[in-house]
Design a protein around this motif. Structure first.
Motif, PDB file in Angstrom:
ATOM      1  N   ARG A   1      -9.892   3.820 -13.852  1.00  0.00           N
ATOM      2  CA  ARG A   1      -8.824   4.278 -14.735  1.00  0.00           C
ATOM      3  C   ARG A   1      -7.533   4.522 -13.962  1.00  0.00           C
ATOM      4  NH1 ARG A   1     -10.345   8.562 -19.213  1.00  0.00           N
ATOM      5  NH2 ARG A   1      -8.314   7.796 -19.898  1.00  0.00           N
ATOM      6  N   GLN A   2      -7.422   3.848 -12.810  1.00  0.00           N
ATOM      7  CA  GLN A   2      -6.201   3.907 -12.017  1.00  0.00           C
ATOM      8  C   GLN A   2      -5.437   2.595 -12.169  1.00  0.00           C
ATOM      9  OE1 GLN A   2      -6.914   6.178  -7.990  1.00  0.00           O
ATOM     10  NE2 GLN A   2      -8.586   4.742  -8.306  1.00  0.00           N
ATOM     11  N   THR A   3      -4.136   2.660 -11.970  1.00  0.00           N
ATOM     12  CA  THR A   3      -3.320   1.456 -11.974  1.00  0.00           C
ATOM     13  C   THR A   3      -2.329   1.543 -10.832  1.00  0.00           C
ATOM     14  OG1 THR A   3      -1.988  -0.025 -13.374  1.00  0.00           O
ATOM     15  CG2 THR A   3      -1.523   2.337 -13.545  1.00  0.00           C
ATOM     16  N   SER A   4      -1.800   0.395 -10.421  1.00  0.00           N
ATOM     17  CA  SER A   4      -0.837   0.361  -9.331  1.00  0.00           C
ATOM     18  C   SER A   4      -0.150  -0.994  -9.308  1.00  0.00           C
ATOM     19  CB  SER A   4      -1.530   0.616  -7.988  1.00  0.00           C
ATOM     20  OG  SER A   4      -0.562   0.826  -6.970  1.00  0.00           O
ATOM     21  N   ALA A   5       0.723  -1.170  -8.318  1.00  0.00           N
ATOM     22  CA  ALA A   5       1.366  -2.458  -8.072  1.00  0.00           C
ATOM     23  C   ALA A   5       1.414  -2.650  -6.558  1.00  0.00           C
ATOM     24  CB  ALA A   5       2.767  -2.491  -8.660  1.00  0.00           C
ATOM     25  N   TYR A   6       0.991  -3.822  -6.098  1.00  0.00           N
ATOM     26  CA  TYR A   6       0.941  -4.096  -4.666  1.00  0.00           C
ATOM     27  C   TYR A   6       2.366  -4.275  -4.121  1.00  0.00           C
ATOM     28  CZ  TYR A   6      -4.127  -4.882  -4.870  1.00  0.00           C
ATOM     29  OH  TYR A   6      -5.476  -4.730  -5.016  1.00  0.00           O
ATOM     30  N   PRO A   7       2.783  -3.442  -3.152  1.00  0.00           N
ATOM     31  CA  PRO A   7       4.151  -3.537  -2.643  1.00  0.00           C
ATOM     32  C   PRO A   7       4.402  -4.750  -1.758  1.00  0.00           C
ATOM     33  CG  PRO A   7       2.931  -1.835  -1.474  1.00  0.00           C
ATOM     34  CD  PRO A   7       2.050  -2.297  -2.594  1.00  0.00           C
ATOM     35  N   ARG A   8       3.345  -5.241  -1.096  1.00  0.00           N
ATOM     36  CA  ARG A   8       3.481  -6.400  -0.222  1.00  0.00           C
ATOM     37  C   ARG A   8       2.239  -7.273  -0.339  1.00  0.00           C
ATOM     38  NH1 ARG A   8       6.236  -4.520   5.528  1.00  0.00           N
ATOM     39  NH2 ARG A   8       8.246  -3.898   4.656  1.00  0.00           N
ATOM     40  N   VAL A   9       2.321  -8.478   0.175  1.00  0.00           N
ATOM     41  CA  VAL A   9       1.151  -9.355   0.202  1.00  0.00           C
ATOM     42  C   VAL A   9       0.063  -8.680   1.038  1.00  0.00           C
ATOM     43  CG1 VAL A   9       0.242 -11.579   0.954  1.00  0.00           C
ATOM     44  CG2 VAL A   9       2.543 -11.436  -0.030  1.00  0.00           C
ATOM     45  N   SER A  10      -1.144  -8.611   0.475  1.00  0.00           N
ATOM     46  CA  SER A  10      -2.244  -7.967   1.196  1.00  0.00           C
ATOM     47  C   SER A  10      -3.556  -8.347   0.535  1.00  0.00           C
ATOM     48  CB  SER A  10      -2.081  -6.445   1.180  1.00  0.00           C
ATOM     49  OG  SER A  10      -2.303  -5.937  -0.128  1.00  0.00           O
ATOM     50  N   PRO A  11      -4.683  -8.096   1.204  1.00  0.00           N
ATOM     51  CA  PRO A  11      -5.978  -8.243   0.525  1.00  0.00           C
ATOM     52  C   PRO A  11      -6.074  -7.174  -0.567  1.00  0.00           C
ATOM     53  CG  PRO A  11      -6.227  -8.134   2.912  1.00  0.00           C
ATOM     54  CD  PRO A  11      -4.834  -7.705   2.614  1.00  0.00           C
ATOM     55  N   GLY A  12      -6.936  -7.407  -1.544  1.00  0.00           N
ATOM     56  CA  GLY A  12      -7.081  -6.391  -2.584  1.00  0.00           C
ATOM     57  C   GLY A  12      -8.192  -6.713  -3.563  1.00  0.00           C
ATOM     58  N   GLY A  13      -8.827  -5.663  -4.077  1.00  0.00           N
ATOM     59  CA  GLY A  13      -9.941  -5.848  -4.990  1.00  0.00           C
ATOM     60  C   GLY A  13      -9.700  -5.304  -6.383  1.00  0.00           C
ATOM     61  N   TRP A  14      -8.426  -5.037  -6.733  1.00  0.00           N
ATOM     62  CA  TRP A  14      -8.126  -4.528  -8.068  1.00  0.00           C
ATOM     63  C   TRP A  14      -7.950  -5.691  -9.046  1.00  0.00           C
ATOM     64  CZ3 TRP A  14      -5.085   0.610  -8.693  1.00  0.00           C
ATOM     65  CH2 TRP A  14      -5.590   1.561  -7.790  1.00  0.00           C
ATOM     66  N   ASN A  15      -8.086  -5.419 -10.319  1.00  0.00           N
ATOM     67  CA  ASN A  15      -7.948  -6.419 -11.379  1.00  0.00           C
ATOM     68  C   ASN A  15      -6.467  -6.673 -11.668  1.00  0.00           C
ATOM     69  OD1 ASN A  15     -10.933  -6.561 -12.569  1.00  0.00           O
ATOM     70  ND2 ASN A  15     -10.462  -4.412 -12.122  1.00  0.00           N
ATOM     71  N   LEU A  16      -6.045  -7.924 -11.519  1.00  0.00           N
ATOM     72  CA  LEU A  16      -4.630  -8.270 -11.676  1.00  0.00           C
ATOM     73  C   LEU A  16      -4.291  -8.539 -13.136  1.00  0.00           C
ATOM     74  CD1 LEU A  16      -4.076 -10.612  -8.584  1.00  0.00           C
ATOM     75  CD2 LEU A  16      -4.155  -8.101  -8.718  1.00  0.00           C
ATOM     76  N   LEU A  17      -3.210  -7.881 -13.595  1.00  0.00           N
ATOM     77  CA  LEU A  17      -2.779  -8.003 -14.996  1.00  0.00           C
ATOM     78  C   LEU A  17      -1.438  -8.703 -15.137  1.00  0.00           C
ATOM     79  CD1 LEU A  17      -3.567  -4.385 -16.268  1.00  0.00           C
ATOM     80  CD2 LEU A  17      -5.113  -6.339 -16.063  1.00  0.00           C
TER      81      LEU A  17
END
Length: 239
Positions: A171-187
């Motif tokens: 139930r968290q949300t965010s925005a990636y500030p720079r190119v990086s690895p990541g496991g969150w669901n992209l919307l």
């Protein structure tokens, strides 16, 4: 509220204010930050607030560990969980919500039974509080997402998530500030510069801020300088 002080090295104390994540924690957390700034003065090096704790870094040449602890204990004596109203600046982030840059939109549609428009409306339809900054410079942990959109992290993180990618996990949300690895669901993706070495404070978002996402068209996204490079859907990433 029963706060606990834990030693975090020769120049820091960790204040454990709460045991559970709750939006109602924020007033006391921000109040303690302001108290620390006033009480420690030039001896304060940094404050790192999170969901439930505050890490206080001080100059050991100006204060001993015992003196720093005594200051904190005094600041905590009459700190109340609801002593101040919810504050923080309101920041608006434009977002291009589209499967090309938000490949997990389809996954959310399938798991929730909602239409694409409904998923977007739910995510963009409420205000989020910045609880903490971490993982990467400028990466803001925000909550809480509507329960209907609650989704676990990806089983296999992407090795490369484009800068500006708007995402959710649990139930968290965010925005990636720079190119990086990541496991969150992209919307989707925002053209906003979330971390800038030329900006005072560096990060666009600060703990305590309130954030609103607003849906924009691809044309508007491109006009604002957004990168439209697509992201592979999860099935393609795993293959």
């Amino acid at each position: 509220m029963r706060a606990r002080l834990e030693n975090a090295g020769v120049d820091a104390w960790l204040v454990r204010l709460f045991d559970a994540i709750d939006e109602g924690n924020m007033p006391a957390m921000m109040a303690l930050c302001r108290r620390c700034e006033a009480a420690f003065g030039e001896a304060l090096v940094d404050l790192v607030p999170s969901y439930t704790t505050l890490l206080v870094h001080y100059d050991p040449l100006r204060l001993t560990a015992a003196e720093a602890r005594a200051k904190l204990a005094g600041l905590l004596e009459d700190l109340a969980a609801g002593e101040e109203p919810q504050g923080g600046e309101v920041k608006t982030l434009p977002v291009w919500y589209d499967p090309a840059v938000g490949p997990e939109l389809a996954r959310l549609q399938a798991s929730t039974g909602l239409s694409l428009g409904e998923v977007i409306a739910l995510h963009a339809g409420q205000e989020y509080r910045v609880f903490a900054l971490g993982f990467a410079p400028g990466f803001a942990f925000m909550g809480s997402v509507d329960a209907r959109l609650e989704t676990p992290r990806l089983a296999t993180p992407r090795p490369r998530v484009p800068a500006g990618s708007v995402a959710l996990a649990g139930r968290q949300t965010s925005a990636y500030p720079r190119v990086s690895p990541g496991g969150w669901n992209l919307l989707g993706r925002t053209p906003a510069r979330l971390f800038d070495l030329g900006r005072e404070g560096l990060s666009l978002l600060s703990v305590g801020d309130r954030v609103r996402f607003t849906a924009i068209t691809r044309r508007e996204f491109e006009r604002l300088g957004g990168d439209t490079a697509p992201v592979a859907p999860l099935a393609e990433v795993a293959s």
